[in-house]
Design a protein around this motif. Structure first.
Motif, PDB file in Angstrom:
ATOM      1  N   LYS A  69      -6.654  14.985  -9.356  1.00 39.90           N
ATOM      2  CA  LYS A  69      -5.396  14.945 -10.105  1.00 39.90           C
ATOM      3  C   LYS A  69      -4.313  14.206  -9.326  1.00 39.90           C
ATOM      4  O   LYS A  69      -3.550  13.430  -9.903  1.00 39.90           O
ATOM      5  N   GLU A  70      -4.259  14.424  -8.031  1.00 41.72           N
ATOM      6  CA  GLU A  70      -3.267  13.737  -7.194  1.00 41.72           C
ATOM      7  C   GLU A  70      -3.503  12.224  -7.212  1.00 41.72           C
ATOM      8  O   GLU A  70      -2.561  11.437  -7.374  1.00 41.72           O
ATOM      9  N   HIS A  71      -4.755  11.823  -7.050  1.00 39.73           N
ATOM     10  CA  HIS A  71      -5.100  10.396  -7.074  1.00 39.73           C
ATOM     11  C   HIS A  71      -4.726   9.776  -8.426  1.00 39.73           C
ATOM     12  O   HIS A  71      -4.129   8.691  -8.479  1.00 39.73           O
ATOM     13  N   LEU A  72      -5.063  10.455  -9.505  1.00 40.08           N
ATOM     14  CA  LEU A  72      -4.767   9.923 -10.839  1.00 40.08           C
ATOM     15  C   LEU A  72      -3.268   9.880 -11.113  1.00 40.08           C
ATOM     16  O   LEU A  72      -2.777   8.945 -11.751  1.00 40.08           O
ATOM     17  N   THR A  73      -2.545  10.862 -10.630  1.00 38.34           N
ATOM     18  CA  THR A  73      -1.093  10.878 -10.799  1.00 38.34           C
ATOM     19  C   THR A  73      -0.459   9.706 -10.056  1.00 38.34           C
ATOM     20  O   THR A  73       0.445   9.035 -10.581  1.00 38.34           O
ATOM     21  N   ASP A  74      -0.951   9.439  -8.848  1.00 40.29           N
ATOM     22  CA  ASP A  74      -0.462   8.275  -8.097  1.00 40.29           C
ATOM     23  C   ASP A  74      -0.765   6.983  -8.841  1.00 40.29           C
ATOM     24  O   ASP A  74       0.082   6.084  -8.929  1.00 40.29           O
ATOM     25  N   LEU A  75      -1.950   6.891  -9.394  1.00 40.94           N
ATOM     26  CA  LEU A  75      -2.349   5.708 -10.160  1.00 40.94           C
ATOM     27  C   LEU A  75      -1.484   5.556 -11.406  1.00 40.94           C
ATOM     28  O   LEU A  75      -1.071   4.447 -11.757  1.00 40.94           O
ATOM     29  N   TYR A  76      -1.189   6.659 -12.056  1.00 43.60           N
ATOM     30  CA  TYR A  76      -0.319   6.670 -13.244  1.00 43.60           C
ATOM     31  C   TYR A  76       1.045   6.096 -12.899  1.00 43.60           C
ATOM     32  O   TYR A  76       1.596   5.279 -13.634  1.00 43.60           O
ATOM     33  N   THR A  77       1.582   6.503 -11.765  1.00 46.13           N
ATOM     34  CA  THR A  77       2.886   6.024 -11.300  1.00 46.13           C
ATOM     35  C   THR A  77       2.817   4.548 -10.938  1.00 46.13           C
ATOM     36  O   THR A  77       3.705   3.764 -11.320  1.00 46.13           O
ATOM     37  N   GLU A  78       1.782   4.144 -10.210  1.00 46.76           N
ATOM     38  CA  GLU A  78       1.613   2.734  -9.817  1.00 46.76           C
ATOM     39  C   GLU A  78       1.573   1.804 -11.013  1.00 46.76           C
ATOM     40  O   GLU A  78       2.098   0.692 -10.987  1.00 46.76           O
ATOM     41  N   LYS A  79       0.938   2.262 -12.102  1.00 48.20           N
ATOM     42  CA  LYS A  79       0.794   1.428 -13.291  1.00 48.20           C
ATOM     43  C   LYS A  79       2.064   1.432 -14.151  1.00 48.20           C
ATOM     44  O   LYS A  79       2.132   0.713 -15.132  1.00 48.20           O
ATOM     45  N   GLY A  80       3.022   2.253 -13.785  1.00 50.19           N
ATOM     46  CA  GLY A  80       4.263   2.324 -14.546  1.00 50.19           C
ATOM     47  C   GLY A  80       4.117   3.048 -15.869  1.00 50.19           C
ATOM     48  O   GLY A  80       4.863   2.795 -16.818  1.00 50.19           O
ATOM     49  N   CYS A  81       3.153   3.934 -15.955  1.00 52.66           N
ATOM     50  CA  CYS A  81       2.950   4.709 -17.171  1.00 52.66           C
ATOM     51  C   CYS A  81       4.095   5.724 -17.321  1.00 52.66           C
ATOM     52  O   CYS A  81       4.645   6.189 -16.337  1.00 52.66           O
ATOM     53  N   SER A  82       4.418   6.036 -18.554  1.00 54.90           N
ATOM     54  CA  SER A  82       5.466   7.037 -18.757  1.00 54.90           C
ATOM     55  C   SER A  82       5.176   7.902 -19.949  1.00 54.90           C
ATOM     56  O   SER A  82       4.373   7.692 -20.729  1.00 54.90           O
TER      57      SER A  82
END
Length: 105
Positions: A92-105
């Motif tokens: 979950k931490e890895h995916l959350t970081d990836l979500y942020t990196e991609k600029g998802c909102s």
């Protein structure tokens, strides 16, 4: 070979099968190709895996039987659940970081 050893080994193998929470991979090769919606789905899935592992720690018939008849199996279940919970958290931490990196909102 001693029959007691054979029977004990079979019981150990059978009871270790009770330790079943799925341990997810914290990072997958194709994670960076996921869309924002897919990342969200993967986070939800990791959350389900974590909750399932936590449920294995509760008092269940299998855990009670393991405690009464063969306590090392209960320790194996506890150890497996800890590994599954930690792996789900890392996922979950890895995916959350990836979500942020991609600029998802």
């Amino acid at each position: 070979m001693n029959r007691t050893l054979i029977y004990t080994s079979l019981i150990v193998l059978a009871l270790q099968g009770c330790a079943t929470p799925h341990v997810v991979e914290s990072k997958k090769i194709d994670d960076h190709q996921l869309s924002c919606n897919e990342i969200t789905s993967q986070i939800e899935e990791a959350d389900r895996f974590e909750n399932a592992a936590r449920d294995e720690r509760k008092v269940t018939g299998t855990n009670v039987a393991a405690a009464l008849f063969f306590w090392p199996a209960l320790l194996a279940t506890y150890s497996n659940t800890e590994e599954a919970i930690e792996a789900a958290r890392e996922r979950k931490e890895h995916l959350t970081d990836l979500y942020t990196e991609k600029g998802c909102s």
